[in-house]
Design a protein around this motif. Structure first.
Motif, PDB file in Angstrom:
ATOM      1  N   MET C   1     -52.453 -29.756 -12.232  1.00 19.70           N
ATOM      2  CA  MET C   1     -53.018 -28.945 -13.322  1.00 19.70           C
ATOM      3  C   MET C   1     -51.929 -28.640 -14.351  1.00 19.70           C
ATOM      4  N   THR C   2     -52.270 -28.818 -15.616  1.00 27.09           N
ATOM      5  CA  THR C   2     -51.324 -28.550 -16.692  1.00 27.09           C
ATOM      6  C   THR C   2     -51.965 -27.602 -17.707  1.00 27.09           C
ATOM      7  N   HIS C   3     -51.201 -26.611 -18.135  1.00 31.25           N
ATOM      8  CA  HIS C   3     -51.667 -25.692 -19.177  1.00 31.25           C
ATOM      9  C   HIS C   3     -50.761 -25.849 -20.387  1.00 31.25           C
ATOM     10  N   GLU C   4     -51.362 -26.261 -21.496  1.00 28.23           N
ATOM     11  CA  GLU C   4     -50.596 -26.439 -22.734  1.00 28.23           C
ATOM     12  C   GLU C   4     -50.996 -25.334 -23.709  1.00 28.23           C
ATOM     13  N   ILE C   5     -50.042 -24.444 -23.992  1.00 29.09           N
ATOM     14  CA  ILE C   5     -50.360 -23.180 -24.673  1.00 29.09           C
ATOM     15  C   ILE C   5     -49.478 -23.006 -25.904  1.00 29.09           C
ATOM     16  N   ILE C   6     -50.110 -22.554 -27.000  1.00 27.06           N
ATOM     17  CA  ILE C   6     -49.312 -22.119 -28.151  1.00 27.06           C
ATOM     18  C   ILE C   6     -49.527 -20.620 -28.330  1.00 27.06           C
ATOM     19  N   SER C  25     -42.697 -16.820 -14.849  1.00 26.78           N
ATOM     20  CA  SER C  25     -43.699 -16.604 -13.801  1.00 26.78           C
ATOM     21  C   SER C  25     -44.099 -17.945 -13.186  1.00 26.78           C
ATOM     22  N   GLY C  26     -44.197 -18.971 -14.055  1.00 28.89           N
ATOM     23  CA  GLY C  26     -44.529 -20.313 -13.565  1.00 28.89           C
ATOM     24  C   GLY C  26     -43.452 -20.838 -12.622  1.00 28.89           C
ATOM     25  N   ILE C  27     -42.212 -20.615 -12.983  1.00 22.43           N
ATOM     26  CA  ILE C  27     -41.101 -21.064 -12.131  1.00 22.43           C
ATOM     27  C   ILE C  27     -41.184 -20.404 -10.756  1.00 22.43           C
ATOM     28  N   MET C  28     -41.599 -19.137 -10.730  1.00 23.99           N
ATOM     29  CA  MET C  28     -41.701 -18.408  -9.462  1.00 23.99           C
ATOM     30  C   MET C  28     -42.704 -19.074  -8.523  1.00 23.99           C
ATOM     31  N   GLU C  29     -43.633 -19.831  -9.104  1.00 21.50           N
ATOM     32  CA  GLU C  29     -44.602 -20.547  -8.277  1.00 21.50           C
ATOM     33  C   GLU C  29     -44.214 -22.015  -8.111  1.00 21.50           C
ATOM     34  N   GLY C  30     -43.017 -22.344  -8.501  1.00 19.73           N
ATOM     35  CA  GLY C  30     -42.537 -23.716  -8.314  1.00 19.73           C
ATOM     36  C   GLY C  30     -43.084 -24.701  -9.326  1.00 19.73           C
ATOM     37  N   LYS C  31     -43.688 -24.162 -10.398  1.00 23.58           N
ATOM     38  CA  LYS C  31     -44.236 -25.076 -11.407  1.00 23.58           C
ATOM     39  C   LYS C  31     -43.128 -25.610 -12.315  1.00 23.58           C
ATOM     40  N   GLU C  32     -43.453 -26.707 -12.986  1.00 28.24           N
ATOM     41  CA  GLU C  32     -42.607 -27.196 -14.072  1.00 28.24           C
ATOM     42  C   GLU C  32     -42.985 -26.412 -15.327  1.00 28.24           C
ATOM     43  N   VAL C  33     -41.988 -26.090 -16.155  1.00 23.67           N
ATOM     44  CA  VAL C  33     -42.287 -25.329 -17.372  1.00 23.67           C
ATOM     45  C   VAL C  33     -41.426 -25.825 -18.534  1.00 23.67           C
ATOM     46  N   VAL C  52     -45.683 -23.195 -24.837  1.00 23.27           N
ATOM     47  CA  VAL C  52     -45.354 -23.048 -23.416  1.00 23.27           C
ATOM     48  C   VAL C  52     -46.231 -23.993 -22.617  1.00 23.27           C
ATOM     49  N   ILE C  53     -45.601 -24.760 -21.744  1.00 14.10           N
ATOM     50  CA  ILE C  53     -46.363 -25.663 -20.874  1.00 14.10           C
ATOM     51  C   ILE C  53     -46.043 -25.312 -19.430  1.00 14.10           C
ATOM     52  N   LEU C  54     -47.088 -25.124 -18.641  1.00 11.78           N
ATOM     53  CA  LEU C  54     -46.943 -24.934 -17.197  1.00 11.78           C
ATOM     54  C   LEU C  54     -47.653 -26.088 -16.521  1.00 11.78           C
ATOM     55  N   VAL C 147     -45.829 -12.826 -11.906  1.00  4.77           N
ATOM     56  CA  VAL C 147     -45.505 -12.235 -13.205  1.00  4.77           C
ATOM     57  C   VAL C 147     -44.456 -11.135 -13.023  1.00  4.77           C
ATOM     58  N   VAL C 148     -44.625 -10.326 -11.977  1.00  4.32           N
ATOM     59  CA  VAL C 148     -43.653  -9.253 -11.736  1.00  4.32           C
ATOM     60  C   VAL C 148     -42.268  -9.859 -11.455  1.00  4.32           C
ATOM     61  N   LEU C 149     -42.250 -10.924 -10.666  1.00  6.01           N
ATOM     62  CA  LEU C 149     -40.980 -11.621 -10.416  1.00  6.01           C
ATOM     63  C   LEU C 149     -40.422 -12.216 -11.707  1.00  6.01           C
ATOM     64  N   GLY C 150     -41.333 -12.778 -12.511  1.00  9.55           N
ATOM     65  CA  GLY C 150     -40.929 -13.371 -13.789  1.00  9.55           C
ATOM     66  C   GLY C 150     -40.338 -12.328 -14.713  1.00  9.55           C
ATOM     67  N   LEU C 151     -40.957 -11.139 -14.724  1.00 12.35           N
ATOM     68  CA  LEU C 151     -40.423 -10.040 -15.547  1.00 12.35           C
ATOM     69  C   LEU C 151     -39.019  -9.664 -15.092  1.00 12.35           C
ATOM     70  N   LYS C 152     -38.850  -9.619 -13.774  1.00  8.99           N
ATOM     71  CA  LYS C 152     -37.531  -9.265 -13.232  1.00  8.99           C
ATOM     72  C   LYS C 152     -36.467 -10.261 -13.686  1.00  8.99           C
ATOM     73  N   LYS C 153     -36.880 -11.531 -13.704  1.00  2.53           N
ATOM     74  CA  LYS C 153     -35.927 -12.583 -14.073  1.00  2.53           C
ATOM     75  C   LYS C 153     -35.624 -12.571 -15.572  1.00  2.53           C
ATOM     76  N   SER C 154     -36.657 -12.283 -16.359  1.00  4.13           N
ATOM     77  CA  SER C 154     -36.442 -12.472 -17.797  1.00  4.13           C
ATOM     78  C   SER C 154     -35.969 -11.190 -18.482  1.00  4.13           C
ATOM     79  N   LEU C 155     -36.142 -10.039 -17.843  1.00  4.28           N
ATOM     80  CA  LEU C 155     -35.654  -8.804 -18.463  1.00  4.28           C
ATOM     81  C   LEU C 155     -34.273  -8.470 -17.915  1.00  4.28           C
ATOM     82  N   PRO C 156     -33.408  -7.952 -18.789  1.00  5.39           N
ATOM     83  CA  PRO C 156     -32.117  -7.484 -18.277  1.00  5.39           C
ATOM     84  C   PRO C 156     -32.327  -6.309 -17.309  1.00  5.39           C
ATOM     85  N   GLU C 157     -31.405  -6.169 -16.380  1.00  5.89           N
ATOM     86  CA  GLU C 157     -31.524  -5.175 -15.299  1.00  5.89           C
ATOM     87  C   GLU C 157     -31.867  -3.776 -15.830  1.00  5.89           C
TER      88      GLU C 157
END
Lengths: 359, 253, 182
Positions: C1-6, C25-33, C52-54, C147-157
Motif C-alpha cells: 500500500m502506498t499513500h501519495e500526499i501533498i 510515524s510511518g518509519i515507526m511502523e517500518g514503512k518507507e517514507v 509525503v509518501i508512505l 504518531v506519538v512515537l513519531g512526535l517524540k522523534k520529530s520534536l526536540p526533547e
C-alpha cells in the motif's frame, strides 16, 4: 548493535556521515540549497567529540583552499556548496587534482547559468565530469539518488579519494539535498592520529623528520618534460580508476523494450515512470550510473542491446547524453528528455517523452 | 697560508643555516628574498621546529621558496596562502605554520584571504615581502607600487586617478582585532637584518603561544623590476619606499 | 500500500512539520517514507508545500504530479492542487478564507475547520495536528501509537511535554472532519 533508522534531509545526512567517517575538517560557505550541511555540523559540535574542525570560510575560494591546505597535511577534509559556489571552487579543485590530493567535495546542484535559481537541477554534469577547472584532470564523481546514499557516499568518497590520491565529488541536487528519507547512519570511524597519518601518507606535509627529505606539495613544474611525465602518471591513474571503480544500478533492464539512463533524483523519477508505463503496456528499463566518472559505458552498451531506443533523462538541456551516445556508438536511437531552470520533471512527462521521441 | 688551514671548525664565525640547502637560488643578485629565506631557515633551526613546521609558499617569485628551505612546504594558489595556512594550523594546532607572500599575492588577489585570516586571529605568521612590484611576471604594477613609480603596466608612472593609491595593507591589518603583532622591517643592512630576525622569531613565538596572527612586512628591493643596480635599489628604497612605508611596529600586543 | 500526499498552505501553518510527523510515524511502523518540500524563500510567509509518501515498498520518485490525498489549507493551494488529485482520491481543506470551494465530482472532498477549532481550543499551534487527525480518520495509514512515537522523534526533547496536547488535537480533528456533499 544495529543503528537506528532516522528521518533526515540529504544535507543533514551528509553532515552526520562526515562526523562519523572520521573526517578531520569541513570548510564551507553558505549557499542554498545546501546550507544545512554546515548548519548541522555547527549544531553537532564535532570538535567536542571527534575533534573534527568545522569552519565557516569567507568565500568559496577560501573554503576550497582550506580543503587544499588540510589535504596537503594528509587530513581527511571536505567542503560543500551549490552550483555557483562550485564554479568559484574550480581553481582550487584543479590544484587539488594537480597535486594529487585526496579530498571530498559535495555539490547540491541548483539551476543556472549565472545566479540562476535555487531550485534543483543537474546542469553541472559537464562542469563536473568534463573538466570544470583547467587542465587534463578527472574527479571521481558519485551521484546519490537517496538520502541513504548521501550518507553512504561520504565514506565511499573519502575511501576512493585516499585510495587514488584524487579529489572525489558527490554530485547531488536540490531534491536529494532537501528531501527527508529514512537513513541508517554509518558506524563511527576513528580519526587518524598524527602517527598514523605520517605512516600512511608519507607524502604529506606534517613537518619534516630527519630521516627524510622535505615534502613539497605542489602542482607546479617548470620543466615541460617532467610536467608531461606527471600528466602521464595522472592519466595512468585515471585509466586504473576507470578499470576498477565503475558503479551503476539496473532496474528492469532485461524485460524492457526501451532503456532509460538517468542519475540522481532523475533516476528516482524515471523509476516511477517504469511503473506508470507498465500500466500502458510499455516496457521500460533503467540504468542508473552511480559513478558519473568513471562512466558505466560498457554497462550501458550491454543494457542497450536489443532495445528499440534509449531515453537519457536529465534535469538539464542534454549533457550526459553525449556519454551515452558514445557508449552505444550510434547502434540505436538515443533521445534526450529534460526540464530546465529549476523545474523538476514529473514521471508522467518521462513516459510522454518515451512515446513522443522513441515510439 | 693554505685555504684549507683557514676553513676549520675552530675558526668558524658564521655558517649558513643547515635548513638552507645548496640549491642554486633563482633570485636575481641583489634581491631581498635570499636574506629573508636565510632568516627563516635560521630561526626554524634555532627554535628546533623543523619537525613541526608547515610552510606555505605563494605564487610569485617566492613560489620556489620550497626549493631552498628544507622543511615541509605547501605551495598555494595565487593569493590563497592564508586560507591554506588556516586549515593547516587548525588541523595541526601544535605546529608552526607560516606563509611567505609577496605584495601582489597578499595585497591584490589575496586581500580577502589575508584580511579574513587575520580577522579570525589565525595562529599563523605571515611573512610579507613588499617590493612594490610584480617580480615573477616581469615588473607589473602592484597594489603597493608608489605614486609616480614606473612599471611595465604603468609605464608613465602610477597615477592615483587611474590606479588608485599605494595600499597600506599593514596598517589595515593592524586595525584588526585578530592580529597581535604587525611590524614593518627591511633586510638591506646588517642592523635591519638583525631586527627582522627578531621580528620573525617573535611572530613564530606568537603563533606557538596562540596569541593571534602576526604579520612581518619586509620592505624589499626588486632591483631587476626597478631596473637599478642592487646598491642603487637600496638607496632608492630608503628614500622612496621608506617614506611611503615607514619602518617599525604597527602593532605589538 | 502506498499513500501519495501533498500538504500545502501558508508558511507558518505547520505544513512542513505535519509532513515530518507523518513521515516519522510511518518509519515507526517500518514503512518507507519520503518528505520533499518546496524549499526556498517560500518557507516564510508565502505558500509552503510538502510531498509525503508512505509505502510498504521502496519509493521511487519523491516528486509527483498526481496525489492520492491533497491537503490544502488556503485558496492558492486549493487552486493549485485540486486538479492534481487522482480520480477517486481525497481533497481535504479548511474552509477558513476559502471563497472558491472545490468543484471536482470525481474525487471525495472533506472539510476540516481547523482554524476555527484551534481558536476554540485557544491553541493556534494545534492547527496542523487537527488537520492530521482529519487525515488519519479518512486514511488510517498509521496508528495513534506510531504518531506519538513519531512526535517524540520529530520534536526536540524540550517540547515533549506538548505531546499530550498534540494527541488531543489529533483526536478532535478525527471527530470534526466532515464530508462535503454536493
Amino acid at each position: 548493535m544495529s543503528e537506528e533508522v532516522k528521518l533526515m534531509k540529504g544535507n543533514e545526512a551528509i553532515a552526520h556521515a562526515a562526523i562519523r567517517s572520521g573526517a578531520d575538517g569541513y570548510f564551507g560557505y553558505p549557499i542554498t540549497p545546501q546550507s544545512e550541511v554546515m548548519e548541522t555540523l555547527m549544531a553537532e559540535k564535532p570538535w567536542e567529540t571527534t575533534g573534527m574542525v568545522v569552519l565557516q570560510a569567507e568565500s568559496e575560494l577560501a573554503a576550497i583552499n582550506m580543503v587544499y591546505g588540510g589535504a596537503c597535511c594528509g587530513k581527511a577534509v571536505m567542503t560543500s556548496s551549490s552550483s555557483p559556489g562550485i564554479s568559484l571552487k574550480q581553481e582550487g579543485i584543479s590544484y587539488c587534482a594537480g597535486a594529487e590530493l585526496p579530498c571530498l567535495i559535495l555539490n547540491v546542484m541548483r539551476g543556472g547559468p549565472g545566479l540562476g535559481t535555487i531550485q534543483p537541477s543537474q546542469a553541472d554534469y559537464y562542469q563536473t565530469c568534463k573538466g570544470g577547472g583547467h587542465g587534463d584532470y578527472r574527479l571521481i564523481v558519485l551521484a546519490p539518488a537517496s538520502v541513504q546514499e548521501m550518507a553512504d557516499f561520504v565514506n565511499l568518497g573519502f575511501d576512493l579519494a585516499f585510495k587514488y590520491h584524487n579529489p572525489a565529488m558527490i554530485l547531488s541536487d536540490g531534491v536529494i539535498g532537501q528531501m527527508m528519507e529514512k537513513v541508517v547512519l554509518p558506524p563511527f570511524r576513528e580519526r587518524r592520529t598524527e602517527e598514523q597519518i605520517r605512516k600512511q601518507e608519507p607524502w604529506a606535509a606534517q613537518g619534516r623528520t630527519p630521516d627524510r627529505a622535505r615534502n613539497v606539495i605542489t602542482s607546479l613544474e617548470m620543466d615541460p618534460v617532467v610536467m608531461e611525465q606527471r600528466n602521464l602518471k595522472l592519466q595512468a591513474k585515471y585509466a586504473e580508476i576507470e578499470a576498477n571503480e565503475v558503479r551503476y544500478e539496473t532496474i528492469n533492464c532485461e524485460d524492457a523494450d526501451y532503456l532509460m539512463v538517468a542519475f540522481g533524483s532523475m533516476a528516482r523519477i524515471a523509476q516511477k515512470a517504469i511503473d506508470l508505463a507498465k500500466e500502458e503496456g510499455i516496457k521500460l528499463g533503467l540504468l542508473r550510473p552511480i559513478t558519473l566518472w568513471p562512466f558505466p559505458s560498457k554497462a550501458i552498451a550491454e543494457a542497450a542491446k536489443g532495445k528499440k531506443g534509449v531515453l537519457v533523462a536529465e534535469i538539464n538541456a542534454g549533457q550526459m547524453i553525449d556519454d551515452v551516445k558514445l557508449a552505444v556508438n550510434c547502434s540505436l536511437p538515443v533521445e534526450h528528455f529534460g526540464r530546465l531552470g529549476g523545474i523538476v520533471p514529473s514521471p508522467e512527462e518521462v513516459v510522454a517523452a518515451i512515446k513522443e521521441k522513441l515510439m | 697560508m693554505d685555504v684549507n688551514e683557514i676553513i676549520k671548525p675552530e675558526n668558524l664565525v658564521y655558517r649558513k643555516p643547515t635548513l638552507l640547502n645548496d640549491n642554486t637560488m633563482h633570485y636575481c643578485p641583489g634581491c631581498s628574498h635570499g636574506v629573508a629565506h636565510k632568516l627563516v631557515a635560521e630561526i626554524i633551526e634555532e627554535m628546533g621546529m623543523m619537525e613541526n613546521t608547515i610552510a606555505v609558499s605563494p605564487v610569485g617569485c617566492a613560489v620556489f621558496a620550497y626549493n631552498y628551505i628544507d622543511v615541509d612546504w605547501i605551495q598555494a594558489a595565487h593569493g590563497r596562502a592564508p586560507a591554506v595556512a588556516t586549515a593547516a594550523k587548525r588541523l595541526n594546532p601544535h605546529k608552526l605554520v607560516f606563509t611567505y607572500q609577496g605584495d601582489g599575492d597578499l595585497a591584490a588577489i589575496g586581500t580577502a584571504e589575508t584580511i579574513h585570516a587575520c580577522n579570525r586571529g589565525e595562529n599563523i605568521t605571515i611573512i610579507f615581502i613588499n617590493n612594490g612590484i610584480y617580480g615573477m611576471t616581469g615588473g607589473q604594477m602592484a597594489p603597493t607600487t608608489l605614486e609616480g613609480m614606473v612599471t611595465v603596466t604603468c609605464p608613465f608612472g602610477r597615477k592615483p586617478e587611474l590606479n588608485g593609491y599605494p595600499l597600506h595593507i599593514g596598517e589595515l591589518l593592524a586595525k584588526l582585532k585578530g592580529t597581535c603583532y604587525v611590524t614593518r622591517q627591511s633586510v638591506h643592512t646588517p642592523a635591519a637584518i638583525r631586527k627582522t630576525k627578531k621580528a620573525i622569531m617573535k611572530g613564530f613565538e606568537n603563533s606557538m603561544n596562540k596569541k593571534g596572527t602576526s604579520v612581518i612586512e619586509i620592505v624589499s628591493t626588486c632591483n631587476t623590476g626597478w631596473k637599478m643596480s642592487p646598491d642603487k635599489a637600496n638607496v632608492w628604497m630608503e628614500e622612496n619606499m621608506f617614506a611611503e612605508y615607514p619602518m617599525g611596529d604597527l602593532k605589538n600586543e | 500500500m502506498t499513500h501519495e500526499i501533498i500538504i500545502a498552505g501558508f508558511g507558518g501553518q505547520g505544513v512542513l512539520s505535519m509532513g515530518k510527523i507523518l513521515a516519522y510515524s510511518g518509519i515507526m511502523e517500518g514503512k518507507e517514507v519520503t518528505w520533499m518540500p518546496a524549499y526556498g524563500p517560500e518557507q516564510r510567509g508565502g505558500t509552503a508545500n510538502v510531498t509525503v509518501i508512505l509505502s510498504d515498498e521502496r519509493i521511487s520518485s519523491p516528486v509527483l504530479n498526481a496525489y492520492d490525498v491533497a491537503i490544502v489549507l488556503n485558496q492558492p493551494s486549493l487552486d493549485k492542487f485540486e486538479s492534481k488529485v487522482k480520480p477517486g482520491g481525497i481533497l481535504i481543506y479548511d474552509s477558513y478564507g476559502i471563497t472558491n470551494p472545490p468543484t471536482r465530482t470525481d474525487i471525495e472532498c472533506y472539510c476540516i475547520d481547523a482554524t476555527q477549532i484551534s481558536n476554540e481550543m485557544n491553541n493556534s499551534k494545534a492547527f496542523n495536528m487537527i488537520v492530521m487527525g482529519g487525515l488519519l480518520k479518512l486514511r488510517p495509514m498509521v496508528t495513534m501509537d506510531s504518531v506519538v512515537l513519531g512526535l517524540k522523534k520529530s520534536l526536540p526533547e524540550r517540547h515533549h511535554k506538548l505531546i499530550p496536547a498534540n494527541e488531543a488535537a489529533i483526536k478532535v480533528g478525527m471527530e470534526r472532519i466532515e464530508k462535503v456533499e454536493r
